[in-house]
Design an enzyme around this catalytic site. Structure first.
Site, PDB file in Angstrom:
ATOM      1  N   PRO A 128     -24.337  40.940  41.764  1.00 61.89           N
ATOM      2  CA  PRO A 128     -23.647  40.734  42.547  1.00 61.89           C
ATOM      3  C   PRO A 128     -24.081  39.769  43.912  1.00 61.89           C
ATOM      4  O   PRO A 128     -23.643  39.016  44.563  1.00 61.89           O
ATOM      5  CB  PRO A 128     -23.056  42.005  43.316  1.00 61.89           C
ATOM      6  CG  PRO A 128     -23.147  43.050  42.061  1.00 61.89           C
ATOM      7  CD  PRO A 128     -24.372  42.300  41.248  1.00 61.89           C
ATOM      8  N   ALA A 130     -27.224  38.110  43.315  1.00 65.10           N
ATOM      9  CA  ALA A 130     -28.071  37.148  43.039  1.00 65.10           C
ATOM     10  C   ALA A 130     -27.409  36.162  42.011  1.00 65.10           C
ATOM     11  O   ALA A 130     -27.271  36.612  40.740  1.00 65.10           O
ATOM     12  CB  ALA A 130     -29.230  37.752  42.493  1.00 65.10           C
ATOM     13  N   ASP A 241     -32.055  25.154  29.926  1.00 63.82           N
ATOM     14  CA  ASP A 241     -31.842  23.826  29.793  1.00 63.82           C
ATOM     15  C   ASP A 241     -30.836  23.749  28.348  1.00 63.82           C
ATOM     16  O   ASP A 241     -29.794  22.989  28.514  1.00 63.82           O
ATOM     17  CB  ASP A 241     -33.238  23.154  29.438  1.00 63.82           C
ATOM     18  CG  ASP A 241     -34.070  22.867  30.611  1.00 63.82           C
ATOM     19  OD1 ASP A 241     -33.368  23.100  31.578  1.00 63.82           O
ATOM     20  OD2 ASP A 241     -35.178  22.807  30.528  1.00 63.82           O
ATOM     21  N   GLU A 243     -28.801  25.929  27.361  1.00 67.81           N
ATOM     22  CA  GLU A 243     -27.467  26.433  27.905  1.00 67.81           C
ATOM     23  C   GLU A 243     -26.944  25.228  28.658  1.00 67.81           C
ATOM     24  O   GLU A 243     -25.668  25.317  28.369  1.00 67.81           O
ATOM     25  CB  GLU A 243     -27.900  27.728  28.783  1.00 67.81           C
ATOM     26  CG  GLU A 243     -26.317  28.234  29.399  1.00 67.81           C
ATOM     27  CD  GLU A 243     -26.711  29.411  30.473  1.00 67.81           C
ATOM     28  OE1 GLU A 243     -27.892  29.748  30.687  1.00 67.81           O
ATOM     29  OE2 GLU A 243     -25.837  29.840  30.941  1.00 67.81           O
ATOM     30  N   ARG A 244     -27.462  24.631  29.222  1.00 71.61           N
ATOM     31  CA  ARG A 244     -26.794  23.660  30.145  1.00 71.61           C
ATOM     32  C   ARG A 244     -26.233  22.244  29.373  1.00 71.61           C
ATOM     33  O   ARG A 244     -25.204  21.849  29.221  1.00 71.61           O
ATOM     34  CB  ARG A 244     -27.625  22.902  31.238  1.00 71.61           C
ATOM     35  CG  ARG A 244     -27.627  23.828  32.403  1.00 71.61           C
ATOM     36  CD  ARG A 244     -28.763  23.409  33.358  1.00 71.61           C
ATOM     37  NE  ARG A 244     -28.660  24.749  34.510  1.00 71.61           N
ATOM     38  CZ  ARG A 244     -29.741  25.122  35.057  1.00 71.61           C
ATOM     39  NH1 ARG A 244     -30.961  24.542  35.223  1.00 71.61           N
ATOM     40  NH2 ARG A 244     -29.660  26.024  35.927  1.00 71.61           N
ATOM     41  N   ALA A 366     -23.680  28.594  34.503  1.00 72.24           N
ATOM     42  CA  ALA A 366     -24.998  27.769  34.033  1.00 72.24           C
ATOM     43  C   ALA A 366     -25.640  27.117  34.984  1.00 72.24           C
ATOM     44  O   ALA A 366     -26.465  26.178  34.913  1.00 72.24           O
ATOM     45  CB  ALA A 366     -24.664  26.910  32.875  1.00 72.24           C
ATOM     46  N   THR A 368     -24.825  25.920  39.272  1.00 69.91           N
ATOM     47  CA  THR A 368     -23.595  25.042  39.862  1.00 69.91           C
ATOM     48  C   THR A 368     -24.052  23.496  40.003  1.00 69.91           C
ATOM     49  O   THR A 368     -25.170  23.369  39.924  1.00 69.91           O
ATOM     50  CB  THR A 368     -23.112  25.712  41.529  1.00 69.91           C
ATOM     51  OG1 THR A 368     -24.483  25.413  42.380  1.00 69.91           O
ATOM     52  CG2 THR A 368     -22.623  27.020  41.320  1.00 69.91           C
ATOM     53  N   SER A 369     -23.057  22.796  40.298  1.00 69.80           N
ATOM     54  CA  SER A 369     -23.336  21.294  40.448  1.00 69.80           C
ATOM     55  C   SER A 369     -24.538  21.131  41.662  1.00 69.80           C
ATOM     56  O   SER A 369     -25.184  20.022  41.586  1.00 69.80           O
ATOM     57  CB  SER A 369     -22.059  20.442  40.922  1.00 69.80           C
ATOM     58  OG  SER A 369     -21.108  20.340  39.828  1.00 69.80           O
ATOM     59  N   GLU A 370     -24.268  21.888  42.619  1.00 73.47           N
ATOM     60  CA  GLU A 370     -25.246  21.585  43.811  1.00 73.47           C
ATOM     61  C   GLU A 370     -26.415  22.088  43.355  1.00 73.47           C
ATOM     62  O   GLU A 370     -27.479  21.359  43.539  1.00 73.47           O
ATOM     63  CB  GLU A 370     -24.949  22.617  44.964  1.00 73.47           C
ATOM     64  CG  GLU A 370     -23.611  22.365  45.743  1.00 73.47           C
ATOM     65  CD  GLU A 370     -22.297  22.606  44.912  1.00 73.47           C
ATOM     66  OE1 GLU A 370     -22.237  23.242  43.889  1.00 73.47           O
ATOM     67  OE2 GLU A 370     -21.363  21.983  45.431  1.00 73.47           O
TER      68      GLU A 370
HETATM   69  C1  FAD Z   1     -16.747  32.492  33.704  1.00 76.16           C
HETATM   70  C2  FAD Z   1     -18.181  32.821  34.116  1.00 76.16           C
HETATM   71  C3  FAD Z   1     -19.002  33.320  33.144  1.00 76.16           C
HETATM   72  C4  FAD Z   1     -20.506  33.724  33.438  1.00 76.16           C
HETATM   73  N1  FAD Z   1     -21.178  33.950  32.333  1.00 76.16           N
HETATM   74  C5  FAD Z   1     -22.442  34.577  32.945  1.00 76.16           C
HETATM   75  C6  FAD Z   1     -23.159  35.246  31.734  1.00 76.16           C
HETATM   76  O1  FAD Z   1     -22.916  35.259  30.588  1.00 76.16           O
HETATM   77  N2  FAD Z   1     -24.454  35.821  32.198  1.00 76.16           N
HETATM   78  C7  FAD Z   1     -24.967  35.523  33.499  1.00 76.16           C
HETATM   79  O2  FAD Z   1     -26.182  35.975  33.849  1.00 76.16           O
HETATM   80  N3  FAD Z   1     -24.162  35.047  34.534  1.00 76.16           N
HETATM   81  C8  FAD Z   1     -22.892  34.401  34.122  1.00 76.16           C
HETATM   82  N4  FAD Z   1     -21.968  33.841  35.066  1.00 76.16           N
HETATM   83  C9  FAD Z   1     -22.527  33.632  36.424  1.00 76.16           C
HETATM   84  C10 FAD Z   1     -23.079  32.383  36.988  1.00 76.16           C
HETATM   85  O3  FAD Z   1     -24.055  31.747  36.024  1.00 76.16           O
HETATM   86  C11 FAD Z   1     -23.050  32.404  38.471  1.00 76.16           C
HETATM   87  O4  FAD Z   1     -21.613  32.406  38.728  1.00 76.16           O
HETATM   88  C12 FAD Z   1     -23.492  30.952  39.062  1.00 76.16           C
HETATM   89  O5  FAD Z   1     -24.801  30.792  38.659  1.00 76.16           O
HETATM   90  C13 FAD Z   1     -23.208  30.840  40.254  1.00 76.16           C
HETATM   91  O6  FAD Z   1     -23.873  32.075  41.095  1.00 76.16           O
HETATM   92  P1  FAD Z   1     -22.599  32.707  42.199  1.00 76.16           P
HETATM   93  O7  FAD Z   1     -21.399  32.762  41.347  1.00 76.16           O
HETATM   94  O8  FAD Z   1     -23.285  34.129  42.831  1.00 76.16           O
HETATM   95  O9  FAD Z   1     -22.542  31.654  43.294  1.00 76.16           O
HETATM   96  P2  FAD Z   1     -23.515  31.450  44.626  1.00 76.16           P
HETATM   97  O10 FAD Z   1     -24.787  31.453  44.212  1.00 76.16           O
HETATM   98  O11 FAD Z   1     -23.131  32.540  45.420  1.00 76.16           O
HETATM   99  O12 FAD Z   1     -23.077  30.109  45.079  1.00 76.16           O
HETATM  100  C14 FAD Z   1     -21.889  29.892  45.916  1.00 76.16           C
HETATM  101  C15 FAD Z   1     -21.752  28.408  46.540  1.00 76.16           C
HETATM  102  O13 FAD Z   1     -23.049  28.069  47.333  1.00 76.16           O
HETATM  103  C16 FAD Z   1     -23.650  26.964  46.568  1.00 76.16           C
HETATM  104  N5  FAD Z   1     -25.130  27.108  46.799  1.00 76.16           N
HETATM  105  C17 FAD Z   1     -25.765  28.311  46.416  1.00 76.16           C
HETATM  106  N6  FAD Z   1     -27.195  27.919  46.878  1.00 76.16           N
HETATM  107  C18 FAD Z   1     -27.119  26.434  47.181  1.00 76.16           C
HETATM  108  C19 FAD Z   1     -28.134  25.605  47.712  1.00 76.16           C
HETATM  109  N7  FAD Z   1     -29.450  26.159  47.718  1.00 76.16           N
HETATM  110  N8  FAD Z   1     -27.736  24.358  47.871  1.00 76.16           N
HETATM  111  C20 FAD Z   1     -26.538  24.113  48.219  1.00 76.16           C
HETATM  112  N9  FAD Z   1     -25.514  24.902  47.835  1.00 76.16           N
HETATM  113  C21 FAD Z   1     -25.659  26.012  47.140  1.00 76.16           C
HETATM  114  C22 FAD Z   1     -23.324  26.928  45.162  1.00 76.16           C
HETATM  115  O14 FAD Z   1     -23.296  25.879  44.745  1.00 76.16           O
HETATM  116  C23 FAD Z   1     -21.670  27.386  45.174  1.00 76.16           C
HETATM  117  O15 FAD Z   1     -20.938  26.532  45.479  1.00 76.16           O
HETATM  118  C24 FAD Z   1     -21.086  33.418  34.671  1.00 76.16           C
HETATM  119  C25 FAD Z   1     -19.858  32.995  35.631  1.00 76.16           C
HETATM  120  C26 FAD Z   1     -18.572  32.695  35.354  1.00 76.16           C
HETATM  121  C27 FAD Z   1     -17.645  32.084  36.670  1.00 76.16           C
END
Ligand code: FAD
Length: 381
Positions: A128, A130, A241, A243-244, A366, A368-370
């Site tokens: 939640p 991280a 990598d 995974e991406r 996997a 985000t774009s950022e």
């Molecule tokens: C459908 C789904 C399936 C998934 N499956 C898995 C899985 O099987 N196993 C697993 O471990 N995880 C899984 N995930 C998690 C996924 O990898 C994370 O949602 C993702 O890495 C982003 O983390 P967050 O959601 O906490 O967003 P945050 O990290 O909280 O990001 C929120 C926003 O802030 C931006 N941001 C964060 N840091 C920066 C920065 N330094 N500079 C600029 N912008 C930034 C992000 O780009 C985003 O727009 C899944 C997620 C989804 C939605």
């Protein structure tokens, strides 16, 4: 440079295409509506080896090359990307991780059963608090009398509600950052392991996503992935990598399906007494969509080919580029496909609104774009 797929790769593509059309397509609407994976698709995938795509043949898997794995994801995603995510979370995020990093005993214990589909896998990294900053995870691993005791929670985990085995990341000491990271193979029956809430999603609704809660979860020390403490960061990065690339292949599959649907519609739909494809502004959209899809596909195939040729340095840089481009591309293409359908595109009776909902997560999961931009920029510095 060779742009031709091998005979085996073409055969696999054809097999998955037929499987997706015959077995998956009839359940797509129901799975999206009910938000439920159809168990029939697990059973039907077994004899084709689709559950073992990330597992080497010596463990009854079908992993010959990663490009083939990507082709499978692309073909499945043309019909239902959520199903590709179910198979991918099992076969890549869990099984392939064990295949690449596990000890001989760990591989012997888990891989054949995962390949046969007797066990289902998932991977729990995100928490939640991280996500992008995964290294700041808080799940704690404490060693105690031949066991590790895990405490913490994981969220957004693909397959969590249906998995038997999870690769779970934890730290022996949150104060020392990445140096404390470890990965564990955790079975659902280990004491203290709980499946948390099943999460309701905007798209990819055939893929079950949920939480994992670890409350004094007792993991035998032989289930420390790789057998060496504090190798969690290396294990995590080694899988990201690939995974991406595979995630991006799914994005290409969705985009292709959206394009095909929009092209057909543009030829059939008449306004001002002619098919709307005659209008140059519609042609502009279709031409741009087609080029973008092909560019993303070539990037995916190039990256996977580099990986298969063990050109890891080049592949590593490409993985972030592919992920950024393909996963933004699928959002542009699916939005345009909805737009070409006009009001009908907004209605459930056409599949394009689902493609657009499914597409959104590709620029989030996997990394985000950022985050991809940060990685690319880091290489440039
Ligand atoms: C459908 C789904 C399936 C998934 N499956 C898995 C899985 O099987 N196993 C697993 O471990 N995880 C899984 N995930 C998690 C996924 O990898 C994370 O949602 C993702 O890495 C982003 O983390 P967050 O959601 O906490 O967003 P945050 O990290 O909280 O990001 C929120 C926003 O802030 C931006 N941001 C964060 N840091 C920066 C920065 N330094 N500079 C600029 N912008 C930034 C992000 O780009 C985003 O727009 C899944 C997620 C989804 C939605």
């Amino acid at each position: 440079m060779d742009f031709e797929l091998t005979t085996e790769q073409k055969m696999l593509q054809e097999t998955v295409k037929k499987f997706a059309q015959k077995e998956v397509a009839p359940f797509v609407e129901e799975m999206d509506r009910e938000e439920k994976f159809n168990e029939h698709l697990w059973e039907k995938a077994k004899p084709l080896g689709l559950l073992g795509m990330g597992i080497p043949p010596e463990y009854e898997g079908m992993l010959n090359d990663y490009l083939s794995f990507g082709l499978m994801g692309e073909e499945l995603s043309k019909v239902d990307a959520g199903v590709a995510v179910v198979y991918g979370a099992h076969s890549l995020l869990c099984a392939n991780n064990i295949a690449r990093n596990g000890t001989v005993e760990q591989k012997d214990r888990y891989l054949s059963r995962l390949a046969r589909g007797e066990l289902r896998g998932c991977m729990g990294l995100t928490e939640p608090g991280a996500g992008s900053d995964a290294i700041s995870l808080k799940t704690r691993a404490r060693k105690e009398a031949g066991e590790y005791v895990l405490n913490g929670s994981k969220t957004f985990i693909s397959n969590a509600p249906i998995a038997d085995v999870s690769v779970i990341y934890a730290t022996t000491d949150p104060e020392i950052g990445h140096a404390g990271l470890c990965a564990f193979i955790v079975e659902k029956d280990f004491p203290g392991y709980q499946v948390g809430r099943k999460l309701s999603k905007m798209g990819l609704r055939s893929s079950p996503t949920g939480e994992i809660i670890l409350e004094d979860c007792r993991v035998p020390e032989e289930n420390l992935l790789g057998g060496v403490e504090h190798t969690g960061l290396k294990i995590m990065f080694s899988g990201l990598d690939i995974e991406r690339f595979l995630w991006s292949c799914q994005a290409v599959g969705i985009a292709q399906a959206a394009f095909d649907t929009a092209l057909k519609y543009a030829k059939e739909r008449e306004q001002f007494s002619q098919p709307i494809i005659n209008f140059q502004m519609i042609q502009d959209k279709l031409a741009t969509m087609l080029v973008e899809i092909e560019a993303a596909r070539l990037l995916c195939y190039k990256g996977l080919t580099c990986w298969d040729n063990k050109q890891y340095k080049e592949a590593r840089m490409l993985a972030a580029q592919v992920k950024l481009y393909a996963c933004e591309m699928v959002n542009r293409v699916t939005a345009e496909a909805v737009h070409i359908h006009g009001g009908y595109g907004y209605m459930k009776e056409f599949p394009v609104e689902r493609y657009m909902r499914d597409a959104k997560v590709y620029a989030i999961g996997a990394g985000t774009s950022e985050v991809q931009k940060l990685i690319i920029a880091n290489y440039l510095r």
